[in-house]
Structure formats: structure tokens, C-alpha cells
Write an enzyme that holds these catalytic residues in place. Structure first.
Site, PDB file in Angstrom:
ATOM      1  N   HIS A 247       0.256   5.133   3.509  1.00 35.78           N
ATOM      2  CA  HIS A 247      -0.650   6.185   3.053  1.00 35.78           C
ATOM      3  C   HIS A 247      -2.110   5.808   3.315  1.00 35.78           C
ATOM      4  O   HIS A 247      -2.558   4.726   2.938  1.00 35.78           O
ATOM      5  CB  HIS A 247      -0.448   6.402   1.546  1.00 35.78           C
ATOM      6  CG  HIS A 247      -1.293   7.486   0.961  1.00 35.78           C
ATOM      7  ND1 HIS A 247      -1.816   7.418  -0.304  1.00 35.78           N
ATOM      8  CD2 HIS A 247      -1.706   8.686   1.461  1.00 35.78           C
ATOM      9  CE1 HIS A 247      -2.500   8.519  -0.573  1.00 35.78           C
ATOM     10  NE2 HIS A 247      -2.456   9.307   0.480  1.00 35.78           N
ATOM     11  N   SER A 248      -2.849   6.697   3.982  1.00 32.06           N
ATOM     12  CA  SER A 248      -4.292   6.572   4.143  1.00 32.06           C
ATOM     13  C   SER A 248      -4.678   5.244   4.823  1.00 32.06           C
ATOM     14  O   SER A 248      -4.217   4.964   5.924  1.00 32.06           O
ATOM     15  CB  SER A 248      -4.965   6.736   2.773  1.00 32.06           C
ATOM     16  OG  SER A 248      -6.336   6.965   2.893  1.00 32.06           O
ATOM     17  N   TYR A 249      -5.527   4.427   4.181  1.00 30.34           N
ATOM     18  CA  TYR A 249      -5.840   3.089   4.701  1.00 30.34           C
ATOM     19  C   TYR A 249      -4.568   2.309   5.002  1.00 30.34           C
ATOM     20  O   TYR A 249      -4.509   1.515   5.943  1.00 30.34           O
ATOM     21  CB  TYR A 249      -6.704   2.334   3.688  1.00 30.34           C
ATOM     22  CG  TYR A 249      -6.657   0.830   3.793  1.00 30.34           C
ATOM     23  CD1 TYR A 249      -7.389   0.149   4.763  1.00 30.34           C
ATOM     24  CD2 TYR A 249      -5.865   0.084   2.913  1.00 30.34           C
ATOM     25  CE1 TYR A 249      -7.332  -1.245   4.861  1.00 30.34           C
ATOM     26  CE2 TYR A 249      -5.811  -1.303   2.987  1.00 30.34           C
ATOM     27  CZ  TYR A 249      -6.538  -1.963   3.971  1.00 30.34           C
ATOM     28  OH  TYR A 249      -6.483  -3.335   4.064  1.00 30.34           O
TER      29      TYR A 249
ATOM     30  N   GLY B 172      -2.101   3.135   6.505  1.00 36.22           N
ATOM     31  CA  GLY B 172      -1.628   3.345   7.872  1.00 36.22           C
ATOM     32  C   GLY B 172      -2.051   2.225   8.803  1.00 36.22           C
ATOM     33  O   GLY B 172      -1.318   1.855   9.737  1.00 36.22           O
TER      34      GLY B 172
END
Length: 223
Positions: free
Chosen positions: A76-78, A80
């Protein structure tokens, strides 16, 4: 039943995935959500030299020391960026990857390359302030604000070596939230690529908090 390893985003921890984890485990799945060093319940470590490599090590070691295989890696988000680095290290243990509102770095990129104009200085970066409307429920926004912890700066400035191991996985999914446009451009990259499945959810960036039922169903589909 599937084995999920979840990589949470910046400034959060395993706590932010509590609702989805409960639902997946109730369905019989194995779920691991390591809190990354210096964050969440491990915030007492944030004065140590922690960088992006440390966070990749956190997840790789979770997989290795728990003898996990055929993993559905959810990032999720960072996360990734972390997840992409994990696949570079233990691709043989990953069956499927799900990028949820996530950055997917090319070689030599890090978080700093996706957030133009941010000043990433000092040892720690405070969590960005939330605003009314960021969450479907205001009580969730208050909950997140109370749990968010500073992020070790080096995790956001270190750049990653990427050979593209994630591209070799047979199952690749991108999930994008339609309640804002933060990751729509990345999702559009994969919409017409037959190697990817792209799904939308009608909420803001913190999908595990806003829509745990819908996200649980999508993760099961990705598995």
C-alpha cells in the site's frame, strides 16, 4: 486458503490493516503484517539508522523466518516501493502481487522521486496532516491522526535498485481509489495491459480503513 503478506504505508503500521486482517483470517487465510521498523508499535526504534533497505529487510525476514511461500504480497502506498524491493530479493516465494494505491518504482527511484516539492530533511518526517473528507467517517480520521508516527527520513530518500522482478510474476493487480486522484495516473498505465488486473474502489487513499469488506473481496480475487 491463501498466504498474504501485507506491506503498510508510510507513517502507519500493522494497526491500519486491522479490519482487513480480521476479515481475511476469519475466512481461513494466513496473514502476516509486519510493522516496519521505526513505525507504529516499533516507533521506539526510530532514532536508529533506518532506511528503505531496513524496511525491505523487515518484510523479507518475515517471509524467510516464517517459511512462507506462494505468497500474495500486498503493498500500500509507500509500501509499493518496499514491496518492489522485496520481490527483487525473494521472487521465488511470491505468487501474486497487489499494489494498492501504491508507487511502483523504476530503477534508481525512491519515494522522494514521486513527491515533488516535499522537503525531506532531518532524521524524521512528521505525518502529513489530514483534512475533513479524507475518510468516509470522521471518527476514522481522528483514529488515524492519533496513531500516525513520524517516518525515518532515510526510508523516503533512499533509492531502489530495480531489475523488474515484479514484472515476471504471473498475477499482478493494481487497486486504485476513486475518491481522489493521487494514484489514477499509475493505475491508467496498466488498464489496457493484459498482464494486469485493475480494480477501483469508491473511497479515499486509506482503503483498508474506509472499505475493508470490498478490499478483502478484491484481495481474495487476486489470490
Amino acid at each position: 486458503m491463501a498466504t498474504f503478506v501485507i506491506v503498510h504505508g508510510a507513517w502507519t503500521g500493522a494497526w491500519s490493516w486491522k479490519r482487513v486482517v480480521e476479515r481475511l483470517r476469519a475466512k481461513g487465510h494466513v496473514v502476516h503484517v509486519p510493522t516496519l521498523s521505526g513505525l507504529g508499535e516499533r516507533t521506539h526504534l526510530n532514532t536508529l539508522p533506518i532506511n528503505l533497505t531496513t524496511h525491505i529487510d523487515d518484510v523479507v525476514n518475515e517471509i524467510l523466518f516464517h517459511d512462507l511461500g506462494n505468497v500474495v504480497l500486498v503493498a500500500h502506498s509507500y509500501g509499493g516501493i518496499v514491496g518492489t524491493g522485496v520481490i527483487e530479493r525473494v521472487k521465488d516465494r511470491i505468487a501474486s502481487v497487489v499494489y494498492l494505491e501504491a508507487f511502483i518504482p523504476e530503477d534508481g527511484q525512491g519515494f522522494i522521486d514521486f513527491v515533488g516539492g516535499w522537503e525531506l530533511k532531518g532524521e524524521l518526517i512528521e505525518a502529513p496532516p489530514t483534512s475533513p473528507g479524507d475518510y468516509l467517517r470522521e471518527e476514522d480520521r481522528a483514529w488515524v491522526d492519533g496513531k500516525a508516527t513520524p517516518q525515518p527520513t532515510a526510508t523516503l530518500t533512499e533509492r531502489l535498485k530495480v531489475a523488474g522482478a515484479y514484472k515476471d510474476l504471473a498475477k499482478k493487480t493494481y487497486i486504485v481509489a476513486t475518491g481522489w486522484d493521487g494514484f489514477s495516473t499509475i493505475a491508467d498505465t496498466y488498464r489496457n495491459d493484459p498482464a494486469w488486473q485493475v480494480h477501483e474502489v469508491a473511497c479515499g487513499h486509506d482503503v483498508p480503513i474506509d472499505m475493508p469488506d470490498e478490499l478483502t473481496a478484491l484481495l481474495e480475487k487476486a489470490a
